[in-house]
Scaffold this motif. Structure first.
Motif, PDB file in Angstrom:
ATOM      1  N   SER A   3     -29.930 -33.729  10.388  1.00 12.26           N
ATOM      2  CA  SER A   3     -28.647 -33.900  11.077  1.00 12.26           C
ATOM      3  C   SER A   3     -27.448 -33.659  10.160  1.00 12.26           C
ATOM      4  O   SER A   3     -26.324 -33.462  10.641  1.00 12.26           O
ATOM      5  CB  SER A   3     -28.557 -35.304  11.680  1.00 12.26           C
ATOM      6  OG  SER A   3     -28.641 -36.284  10.665  1.00 12.26           O
ATOM      7  N   GLN A   4     -27.668 -33.676   8.845  1.00 12.59           N
ATOM      8  CA  GLN A   4     -26.573 -33.466   7.899  1.00 12.59           C
ATOM      9  C   GLN A   4     -26.265 -31.986   7.688  1.00 12.59           C
ATOM     10  O   GLN A   4     -25.231 -31.638   7.119  1.00 12.59           O
ATOM     11  CB  GLN A   4     -26.933 -34.102   6.543  1.00 12.59           C
ATOM     12  CG  GLN A   4     -27.225 -35.596   6.601  1.00 12.59           C
ATOM     13  CD  GLN A   4     -26.068 -36.393   7.167  1.00 12.59           C
ATOM     14  OE1 GLN A   4     -24.924 -36.238   6.737  1.00 12.59           O
ATOM     15  NE2 GLN A   4     -26.362 -37.239   8.148  1.00 12.59           N
ATOM     16  N   LEU A   5     -27.162 -31.134   8.169  1.00  9.92           N
ATOM     17  CA  LEU A   5     -26.972 -29.697   7.995  1.00  9.92           C
ATOM     18  C   LEU A   5     -26.409 -29.062   9.263  1.00  9.92           C
ATOM     19  O   LEU A   5     -26.518 -29.622  10.354  1.00  9.92           O
ATOM     20  CB  LEU A   5     -28.308 -29.035   7.645  1.00  9.92           C
ATOM     21  CG  LEU A   5     -28.996 -29.509   6.366  1.00  9.92           C
ATOM     22  CD1 LEU A   5     -30.322 -28.784   6.183  1.00  9.92           C
ATOM     23  CD2 LEU A   5     -28.103 -29.304   5.148  1.00  9.92           C
ATOM     24  N   SER A   6     -25.835 -27.885   9.111  1.00 12.06           N
ATOM     25  CA  SER A   6     -25.304 -27.154  10.271  1.00 12.06           C
ATOM     26  C   SER A   6     -26.441 -26.575  11.093  1.00 12.06           C
ATOM     27  O   SER A   6     -27.610 -26.554  10.659  1.00 12.06           O
ATOM     28  CB  SER A   6     -24.397 -26.012   9.794  1.00 12.06           C
ATOM     29  OG  SER A   6     -25.164 -25.017   9.151  1.00 12.06           O
ATOM     30  N   ALA A   7     -26.117 -26.074  12.281  1.00 15.86           N
ATOM     31  CA  ALA A   7     -27.127 -25.453  13.137  1.00 15.86           C
ATOM     32  C   ALA A   7     -27.755 -24.255  12.432  1.00 15.86           C
ATOM     33  O   ALA A   7     -28.984 -24.088  12.444  1.00 15.86           O
ATOM     34  CB  ALA A   7     -26.505 -25.026  14.466  1.00 15.86           C
ATOM     35  N   ASP A   8     -26.934 -23.412  11.804  1.00  9.76           N
ATOM     36  CA  ASP A   8     -27.465 -22.245  11.105  1.00  9.76           C
ATOM     37  C   ASP A   8     -28.389 -22.650   9.967  1.00  9.76           C
ATOM     38  O   ASP A   8     -29.455 -22.056   9.776  1.00  9.76           O
ATOM     39  CB  ASP A   8     -26.311 -21.399  10.551  1.00  9.76           C
ATOM     40  CG  ASP A   8     -25.559 -20.648  11.644  1.00  9.76           C
ATOM     41  OD1 ASP A   8     -26.001 -20.702  12.812  1.00  9.76           O
ATOM     42  OD2 ASP A   8     -24.537 -20.021  11.334  1.00  9.76           O
ATOM     43  N   GLU A   9     -27.989 -23.645   9.195  1.00  5.85           N
ATOM     44  CA  GLU A   9     -28.808 -24.091   8.066  1.00  5.85           C
ATOM     45  C   GLU A   9     -30.156 -24.635   8.542  1.00  5.85           C
ATOM     46  O   GLU A   9     -31.202 -24.383   7.929  1.00  5.85           O
ATOM     47  CB  GLU A   9     -28.060 -25.152   7.261  1.00  5.85           C
ATOM     48  CG  GLU A   9     -26.876 -24.600   6.478  1.00  5.85           C
ATOM     49  CD  GLU A   9     -25.991 -25.686   5.895  1.00  5.85           C
ATOM     50  OE1 GLU A   9     -25.378 -25.442   4.834  1.00  5.85           O
ATOM     51  OE2 GLU A   9     -25.894 -26.782   6.503  1.00  5.85           O
ATOM     52  N   ASN A  10     -30.136 -25.365   9.637  1.00  4.50           N
ATOM     53  CA  ASN A  10     -31.386 -25.885  10.189  1.00  4.50           C
ATOM     54  C   ASN A  10     -32.298 -24.752  10.646  1.00  4.50           C
ATOM     55  O   ASN A  10     -33.510 -24.782  10.425  1.00  4.50           O
ATOM     56  CB  ASN A  10     -31.095 -26.843  11.345  1.00  4.50           C
ATOM     57  CG  ASN A  10     -30.903 -28.272  10.893  1.00  4.50           C
ATOM     58  OD1 ASN A  10     -31.837 -28.940  10.451  1.00  4.50           O
ATOM     59  ND2 ASN A  10     -29.663 -28.747  10.984  1.00  4.50           N
ATOM     60  N   LYS A  42     -24.217 -14.137   4.560  1.00  8.55           N
ATOM     61  CA  LYS A  42     -23.791 -14.407   5.937  1.00  8.55           C
ATOM     62  C   LYS A  42     -22.515 -13.651   6.299  1.00  8.55           C
ATOM     63  O   LYS A  42     -22.420 -13.061   7.380  1.00  8.55           O
ATOM     64  CB  LYS A  42     -23.589 -15.915   6.125  1.00  8.55           C
ATOM     65  CG  LYS A  42     -23.310 -16.320   7.558  1.00  8.55           C
ATOM     66  CD  LYS A  42     -23.256 -17.833   7.687  1.00  8.55           C
ATOM     67  CE  LYS A  42     -23.010 -18.246   9.134  1.00  8.55           C
ATOM     68  NZ  LYS A  42     -22.974 -19.724   9.271  1.00  8.55           N
ATOM     69  N   ARG A  83     -27.341 -17.707  20.883  1.00 10.32           N
ATOM     70  CA  ARG A  83     -26.978 -18.863  20.051  1.00 10.32           C
ATOM     71  C   ARG A  83     -26.847 -20.153  20.864  1.00 10.32           C
ATOM     72  O   ARG A  83     -27.028 -21.251  20.336  1.00 10.32           O
ATOM     73  CB  ARG A  83     -25.661 -18.600  19.331  1.00 10.32           C
ATOM     74  CG  ARG A  83     -24.463 -18.447  20.265  1.00 10.32           C
ATOM     75  CD  ARG A  83     -23.158 -18.346  19.533  1.00 10.32           C
ATOM     76  NE  ARG A  83     -22.051 -18.241  20.468  1.00 10.32           N
ATOM     77  CZ  ARG A  83     -21.470 -19.269  21.075  1.00 10.32           C
ATOM     78  NH1 ARG A  83     -21.912 -20.497  20.836  1.00 10.32           N
ATOM     79  NH2 ARG A  83     -20.471 -19.091  21.919  1.00 10.32           N
ATOM     80  N   GLN A 112     -27.865 -24.446  19.845  1.00 12.59           N
ATOM     81  CA  GLN A 112     -26.764 -25.317  19.451  1.00 12.59           C
ATOM     82  C   GLN A 112     -27.328 -26.557  18.758  1.00 12.59           C
ATOM     83  O   GLN A 112     -28.445 -26.995  19.034  1.00 12.59           O
ATOM     84  CB  GLN A 112     -25.949 -25.719  20.686  1.00 12.59           C
ATOM     85  CG  GLN A 112     -25.179 -24.552  21.289  1.00 12.59           C
ATOM     86  CD  GLN A 112     -24.501 -24.919  22.595  1.00 12.59           C
ATOM     87  OE1 GLN A 112     -25.134 -25.503  23.472  1.00 12.59           O
ATOM     88  NE2 GLN A 112     -23.246 -24.577  22.723  1.00 12.59           N
ATOM     89  N   LYS A 113     -26.543 -27.137  17.873  1.00 10.86           N
ATOM     90  CA  LYS A 113     -27.062 -28.190  17.001  1.00 10.86           C
ATOM     91  C   LYS A 113     -27.657 -29.368  17.768  1.00 10.86           C
ATOM     92  O   LYS A 113     -28.705 -29.905  17.387  1.00 10.86           O
ATOM     93  CB  LYS A 113     -25.964 -28.682  16.052  1.00 10.86           C
ATOM     94  CG  LYS A 113     -26.480 -29.663  15.006  1.00 10.86           C
ATOM     95  CD  LYS A 113     -25.418 -30.025  13.992  1.00 10.86           C
ATOM     96  CE  LYS A 113     -25.956 -31.026  12.980  1.00 10.86           C
ATOM     97  NZ  LYS A 113     -24.951 -31.386  11.958  1.00 10.86           N
TER      98      LYS A 113
END
Length: 265
Positions: A237-244, A28, A220, A224-225
């Motif tokens: 919900s425990q992960l970031s927007a990028d991770e999701n 990243k 982006r 957004q999350k």
């Protein structure tokens, strides 16, 4: 003094680990600045240098490919027509007229605008400039504006077009300030200096989400999350927007950032 890089979406983005991609590149931190660093390195060699970054999806799109060819041709002094702005007339145009022209001639495509001003040569629309409220200036939103889009007809050089269109807007709408953004993938912002704008900021690279199935890039903001639960098949919900996004086989790509210009009156 002109460089052109063709950026494959898969190879120039960050996503799930893949044995085909060097792990040093599928990183990243590396991917988020690679295009900016190349731009800065090339421009540092000479003040006349400019590096164009063409994203793969743009070249695969026949319409955008032709716009890129026009950008490169104009940079190299190879254009089909030269028109002097003093021989043109100005008229405010409809959204339909502006959008069609911008789709045909601007690599970023359309964006909503309140004011659409056109330059006509022998009754043909040859240049367009659009404006809207400066949404980032909440203290003075009534008379602070953003110059959203400016473009000439492809393969055409029109000396004085931008100045003439801007002057019309200044005279009629009496702005307190105008802000605009030059994307560093294809612009060094030279036009803004000629129009009396000052460089006020250099933004970080802009992030886009890639759906490799459709070969489409999304801003982006659309990912957004708080929006993802309704968009993605799988959401944690425990992960970031990028991770999701990555867990849903989407990839992330960054450009070279923007120059931010402002003109105050």
């Amino acid at each position: 003094n002109t460089g052109i890089e063709y950026n494959g979406l898969y190879w120039h983005s960050y996503g799930k680990e893949d044995s085909n991609i060097d792990p040093r590149q599928n990183n990243k931190a590396f991917q988020s600045t690679r295009h900016l660093k190349k731009t800065e390195a090339f421009e540092a060699l000479s003040t006349s240098n400019q590096l164009f970054h063409i994203f793969e999806n743009e070249w695969e799109d026949v319409q955008k490919q032709d716009i890129w060819k026009s950008i490169i041709s104009n940079r190299l002094g190879m254009f089909n027509q030269r028109i002097h702005a003093r021989k043109c007339i100005i008229k405010e145009i409809t959204s339909k007229e502006a959008n069609k022209f911008i789709l045909d001639n601007h690599i970023q495509g359309i964006r909503n605008a309140k004011y659409k001003i056109g330059l006509f040569y022998n009754l043909e629309l040859v240049s367009v400039m659009t404006f809207g409220s400066d949404l980032n200036n909440k203290e003075s939103k009534d008379d602070s504006y953003e110059l959203i889009r400016f473009c000439n007809k492809k393969y055409t050089v029109i000396p004085g077009a931008a100045s003439k269109l801007l002057k019309y807007f200044e005279t009629k709408y009496n702005p307190k300030s105008i802000t605009s953004y030059a994307n560093r993938r294809w612009s060094k912002g030279d036009l803004y200096h000629k129009l009396g704008f000052e460089l006020v900021n250099v933004s970080k690279p802009n992030k886009f989400i890639i759906d490799m199935k459709t070969f489409k890039l999304y801003n982006r903001i659309a990912f957004q999350k708080h929006k993802l639960e309704e968009i993605l098949e799988s959401f944690n919900s425990q992960l970031s927007a990028d991770e999701n996004c990555i867990n849903n086989n989407l990839r992330i790509i960054w450009d070279s950032g923007n120059y931010v210009f402002k003109k105050e009156y």
